[in-house]
Scaffold this active site. Structure first.
Site, PDB file in Angstrom:
ATOM      1  N   LYS A 133      -6.635   1.831 -10.540  1.00 15.24           N
ATOM      2  CA  LYS A 133      -6.216   0.439 -10.781  1.00 15.24           C
ATOM      3  C   LYS A 133      -7.026  -0.509  -9.887  1.00 15.24           C
ATOM      4  O   LYS A 133      -7.630  -0.065  -8.896  1.00 15.24           O
ATOM      5  CB  LYS A 133      -4.723   0.305 -10.490  1.00 15.24           C
ATOM      6  CG  LYS A 133      -4.335   0.585  -9.040  1.00 15.24           C
ATOM      7  CD  LYS A 133      -2.830   0.742  -8.890  1.00 15.24           C
ATOM      8  CE  LYS A 133      -2.455   1.023  -7.455  1.00 15.24           C
ATOM      9  NZ  LYS A 133      -1.051   1.460  -7.327  1.00 15.24           N
TER      10      LYS A 133
ATOM     11  N   ARG B 235      11.552  -1.432  -7.413  1.00 10.28           N
ATOM     12  CA  ARG B 235      10.558  -2.254  -8.106  1.00 10.28           C
ATOM     13  C   ARG B 235      10.778  -2.159  -9.611  1.00 10.28           C
ATOM     14  O   ARG B 235      11.304  -3.075 -10.209  1.00 10.28           O
ATOM     15  CB  ARG B 235       9.161  -1.782  -7.688  1.00 10.28           C
ATOM     16  CG  ARG B 235       8.043  -2.669  -8.142  1.00 10.28           C
ATOM     17  CD  ARG B 235       6.730  -2.349  -7.436  1.00 10.28           C
ATOM     18  NE  ARG B 235       6.232  -0.993  -7.701  1.00 10.28           N
ATOM     19  CZ  ARG B 235       5.100  -0.512  -7.198  1.00 10.28           C
ATOM     20  NH1 ARG B 235       4.356  -1.256  -6.396  1.00 10.28           N
ATOM     21  NH2 ARG B 235       4.698   0.714  -7.475  1.00 10.28           N
TER      22      ARG B 235
ATOM     23  N   HIS C 246       8.343   6.798  -7.707  1.00  6.02           N
ATOM     24  CA  HIS C 246       7.338   6.383  -6.718  1.00  6.02           C
ATOM     25  C   HIS C 246       8.013   6.218  -5.362  1.00  6.02           C
ATOM     26  O   HIS C 246       9.080   5.628  -5.269  1.00  6.02           O
ATOM     27  CB  HIS C 246       6.713   5.057  -7.170  1.00  6.02           C
ATOM     28  CG  HIS C 246       5.547   4.604  -6.345  1.00  6.02           C
ATOM     29  ND1 HIS C 246       4.473   5.402  -6.058  1.00  6.02           N
ATOM     30  CD2 HIS C 246       5.288   3.408  -5.744  1.00  6.02           C
ATOM     31  CE1 HIS C 246       3.596   4.726  -5.325  1.00  6.02           C
ATOM     32  NE2 HIS C 246       4.062   3.518  -5.119  1.00  6.02           N
TER      33      HIS C 246
ATOM     34  N   ARG D 193      -0.333  11.433  -8.019  1.00  2.70           N
ATOM     35  CA  ARG D 193      -1.088  10.214  -8.323  1.00  2.70           C
ATOM     36  C   ARG D 193      -1.846   9.847  -7.055  1.00  2.70           C
ATOM     37  O   ARG D 193      -1.288   9.306  -6.104  1.00  2.70           O
ATOM     38  CB  ARG D 193      -0.133   9.096  -8.765  1.00  2.70           C
ATOM     39  CG  ARG D 193       0.690   9.475 -10.012  1.00  2.70           C
ATOM     40  CD  ARG D 193       1.561   8.322 -10.496  1.00  2.70           C
ATOM     41  NE  ARG D 193       2.430   7.808  -9.456  1.00  2.70           N
ATOM     42  CZ  ARG D 193       3.639   8.282  -9.151  1.00  2.70           C
ATOM     43  NH1 ARG D 193       4.149   9.299  -9.837  1.00  2.70           N
ATOM     44  NH2 ARG D 193       4.340   7.735  -8.172  1.00  2.70           N
TER      45      ARG D 193
ATOM     46  N   TYR E 196     -18.274 -25.083  10.419  1.00  8.30           N
ATOM     47  CA  TYR E 196     -17.214 -26.077  10.153  1.00  8.30           C
ATOM     48  C   TYR E 196     -16.234 -26.157  11.321  1.00  8.30           C
ATOM     49  O   TYR E 196     -15.831 -25.132  11.873  1.00  8.30           O
ATOM     50  CB  TYR E 196     -16.419 -25.676   8.908  1.00  8.30           C
ATOM     51  CG  TYR E 196     -17.175 -25.826   7.609  1.00  8.30           C
ATOM     52  CD1 TYR E 196     -17.640 -27.075   7.180  1.00  8.30           C
ATOM     53  CD2 TYR E 196     -17.396 -24.716   6.796  1.00  8.30           C
ATOM     54  CE1 TYR E 196     -18.314 -27.197   5.972  1.00  8.30           C
ATOM     55  CE2 TYR E 196     -18.062 -24.829   5.589  1.00  8.30           C
ATOM     56  CZ  TYR E 196     -18.522 -26.081   5.180  1.00  8.30           C
ATOM     57  OH  TYR E 196     -19.177 -26.198   3.993  1.00  8.30           O
TER      58      TYR E 196
ATOM     59  N   CYS F 274     -17.744 -19.400   6.231  1.00  3.52           N
ATOM     60  CA  CYS F 274     -17.848 -20.357   5.119  1.00  3.52           C
ATOM     61  C   CYS F 274     -17.626 -19.614   3.795  1.00  3.52           C
ATOM     62  O   CYS F 274     -17.397 -18.418   3.765  1.00  3.52           O
ATOM     63  CB  CYS F 274     -19.223 -21.014   5.118  1.00  3.52           C
ATOM     64  SG  CYS F 274     -19.747 -21.651   6.728  1.00  3.52           S
ATOM     65  N   MET F 275     -17.709 -20.362   2.694  1.00  4.00           N
ATOM     66  CA  MET F 275     -17.469 -19.754   1.382  1.00  4.00           C
ATOM     67  C   MET F 275     -18.508 -18.678   1.065  1.00  4.00           C
ATOM     68  O   MET F 275     -18.172 -17.636   0.503  1.00  4.00           O
ATOM     69  CB  MET F 275     -17.471 -20.829   0.291  1.00  4.00           C
ATOM     70  CG  MET F 275     -17.009 -20.318  -1.063  1.00  4.00           C
ATOM     71  SD  MET F 275     -17.057 -21.559  -2.363  1.00  4.00           S
ATOM     72  CE  MET F 275     -15.757 -22.669  -1.869  1.00  4.00           C
ATOM     73  N   ASP F 276     -19.755 -18.925   1.439  1.00  8.14           N
ATOM     74  CA  ASP F 276     -20.844 -18.023   1.031  1.00  8.14           C
ATOM     75  C   ASP F 276     -21.661 -17.480   2.189  1.00  8.14           C
ATOM     76  O   ASP F 276     -22.576 -16.686   1.964  1.00  8.14           O
ATOM     77  CB  ASP F 276     -21.819 -18.765   0.114  1.00  8.14           C
ATOM     78  CG  ASP F 276     -21.107 -19.673  -0.851  1.00  8.14           C
ATOM     79  OD1 ASP F 276     -20.476 -19.128  -1.773  1.00  8.14           O
ATOM     80  OD2 ASP F 276     -21.142 -20.894  -0.665  1.00  8.14           O
TER      81      ASP F 276
HETATM   82  C1  LIG Z   1      -0.915   2.619  -6.627  1.00 10.19           C
HETATM   83  C2  LIG Z   1       0.044   3.675  -7.010  1.00 10.19           C
HETATM   84  C3  LIG Z   1      -0.165   4.999  -6.626  1.00 10.19           C
HETATM   85  C4  LIG Z   1      -1.276   5.420  -5.672  1.00 10.19           C
HETATM   86  O1  LIG Z   1      -0.833   5.245  -4.346  1.00 10.19           O
HETATM   87  P1  LIG Z   1      -1.774   5.661  -3.106  1.00 10.19           P
HETATM   88  O2  LIG Z   1      -0.922   5.397  -1.924  1.00 10.19           O
HETATM   89  O3  LIG Z   1      -2.962   4.761  -3.172  1.00 10.19           O
HETATM   90  O4  LIG Z   1      -2.136   7.073  -3.305  1.00 10.19           O
HETATM   91  C5  LIG Z   1       0.691   5.958  -7.122  1.00 10.19           C
HETATM   92  N1  LIG Z   1       1.728   5.624  -7.929  1.00 10.19           N
HETATM   93  C6  LIG Z   1       1.979   4.347  -8.295  1.00 10.19           C
HETATM   94  C7  LIG Z   1       3.129   4.055  -9.168  1.00 10.19           C
HETATM   95  C8  LIG Z   1       1.158   3.336  -7.836  1.00 10.19           C
HETATM   96  O5  LIG Z   1       1.418   2.072  -8.180  1.00 10.19           O
END
Ligand SMILES: *Cc1c(COP(=O)(O)O)cnc(C)c1O
Length: 384
Positions: A39, A135, A164, A220, A266, A312-314
């Site tokens: 992601k 969540r 999770h 995951r 700045y 700065c920005m850049d």
């Molecule tokens: C982002 C995410 C993960 C990965 O978590 P890490 O701590 O980066 O391994 C796993 N499950 C869900 C639902 C997530 O949103």
């Protein structure tokens, strides 16, 4: 190969991604597979290249947050299973089905609405249980039962169930343990009711590294795949040797001697204490190098030198210990000589976590992918 016309770039070591996936694979029980979590453009590393490398190194599937992210991977020709971890609008479920993208669900009305749309491909679903993250997900057996009842449509296929963890990376595991217990209460009720096999997955990087034997069918794996520790606690346990994949570099584009008592940038927040060599570097907050990082070190010629004055920005300015020619390499994250600036050092300075640092480096900074010491791919602003 694509190229770019600025002297600032992120280097991604694909060999490190490969090493991290292989190490986790060796460490997990044989029955446990891996979702590579890509992601947010692969936590800023580049989703497509990381996904391809992870799949070639032992990951079986991919996970993202948004349907858009999943579609981008499909468009790049990736055919592996992809799970969207976040909520997707019911009206977009037919599009997910058409591209064989798995969706997460946890609301009765969501299923009812999805069933009203016309689509012919099977929609593959994972049910989310909220065991203490607070969540998304169902929290009770009654809610879960209601969802199972709504799955009475042959176009809907329940492939997985997951939860999770909110604090698997912490020293105190009381909350983690409570979540595991709640998962098993829900699982018992689920198994009484649902007679088809499903894939179970609960662990993020922290849980999969700390409790590999508890990880069911898949983990995951996000932050660990990028070679970054989920927390200091997990890092200190030294469970797997991870290799960071991300480094950030630029070059000096202007070098000058500034007289004592002159101000820089700045707001004139920095005043030279003597006659000083000041270098200008083309990296700024629009690249994600936030203003809060004023004062942090960079590496030049293997030595630490501070950013002086406002970012700065850049562009930003660095106080040099001597003259260096235009084109001298400046490292913001990564190794130079015998020294290293880790993502965690930047995170500590900015009062945040390593996850946020790689994500914040913006699309404006080209990503250069390295494999076996050779550049294999470049992504930059016009190739997005
Ligand atoms: C982002 C995410 C993960 C990965 O978590 P890490 O701590 O980066 O391994 C796993 N499950 C869900 C639902 C997530 O949103």
């Amino acid at each position: 190969m694509e190229t770019y016309y600025r002297d600032t770039w992120v280097e991604i070591q694909l060999d490190a991604i490969k090493h991290n996936i292989q190490s986790l694979n060796d460490y997990l029980p044989d029955k446990t597979g891996i979702y590579a979590v890509v992601k947010a453009n692969g936590y800023g590393h580049g989703d497509i290249q990381v996904a391809k490398t992870a799949l070639a190194s032992g990951a079986q599937a991919l996970a993202v947050s948004l349907l858009d992210e999943a579609l981008k991977l499909r468009k790049a020709g990736i055919s592996a299973p992809i799970l969207v971890l976040g909520w997707v609008r019911p009206c977009d479920a037919p599009l997910a089905a058409a591209h064989n993208i798995m969706l997460t669900f946890f609301q009765e009305e969501w299923l009812q609405q999805v069933k009203q749309y016309k689509f012919k491909e099977r929609l593959t679903l994972h049910m989310k249980w909220d065991t203490g993250m607070g969540r998304i997900g169902v929290r009770t057996i009654e809610e879960m039962d209601a969802l199972l009842t709504e799955l009475d449509d042959p176009r809907l296929h329940l492939q997985g169930v997951f939860t999770h963890f909110a604090s698997a990376d912490e020293c105190n595991l009381a909350h983690y343990t409570k979540q595991v217990e709640r998962f098993h209460v829900l699982l018992q009720a689920f198994c009484r009711r649902w007679k088809y096999p499903v894939e179970l997955h609960t662990g993020n990087s922290a849980a999969s590294m700390r409790f590999p034997e508890q990880m069911h069918h898949k983990v995951r794996f996000g932050i660990g795949m990028y070679g970054l520790p989920p927390s200091d606690v997990v890092k200190d346990l030294q469970l797997i040797q991870l290799q960071p994949a991300f480094s950030l570099h630029s070059k000096l584009i202007h070098v000058k001697k500034v007289e004592k008592g002159e101000s820089i940038s700045y707001g004139a927040t920095y005043t030279t204490e003597e006659n000083e060599w000041i270098g200008t570097v083309p990296l700024g907050y629009a690249d994600g190098w936030m203003r809060k990082l004023q004062g942090i070190d960079v590496l030049i010629n293997g030595k630490r030198m501070p950013i002086v004055g406002r970012i700065c920005m850049d562009q930003l300015m660095v106080k040099l210990d001597q003259f260096y020619p235009i084109g001298t390499k400046v490292t913001f994250i990564g190794k130079q000589g015998d020294d290293i600036i880790k993502v965690e050092e930047i995170a500590r300075y900015a009062d945040t976590i390593n996850y946020e640092i790689t994500c914040m480096i913006s699309y404006r900074v080209p990503r250069v992918y390295v494999e076996n010491d050779a550049v294999v791919q470049v992504d930059h602003v016009t190739s997005y």
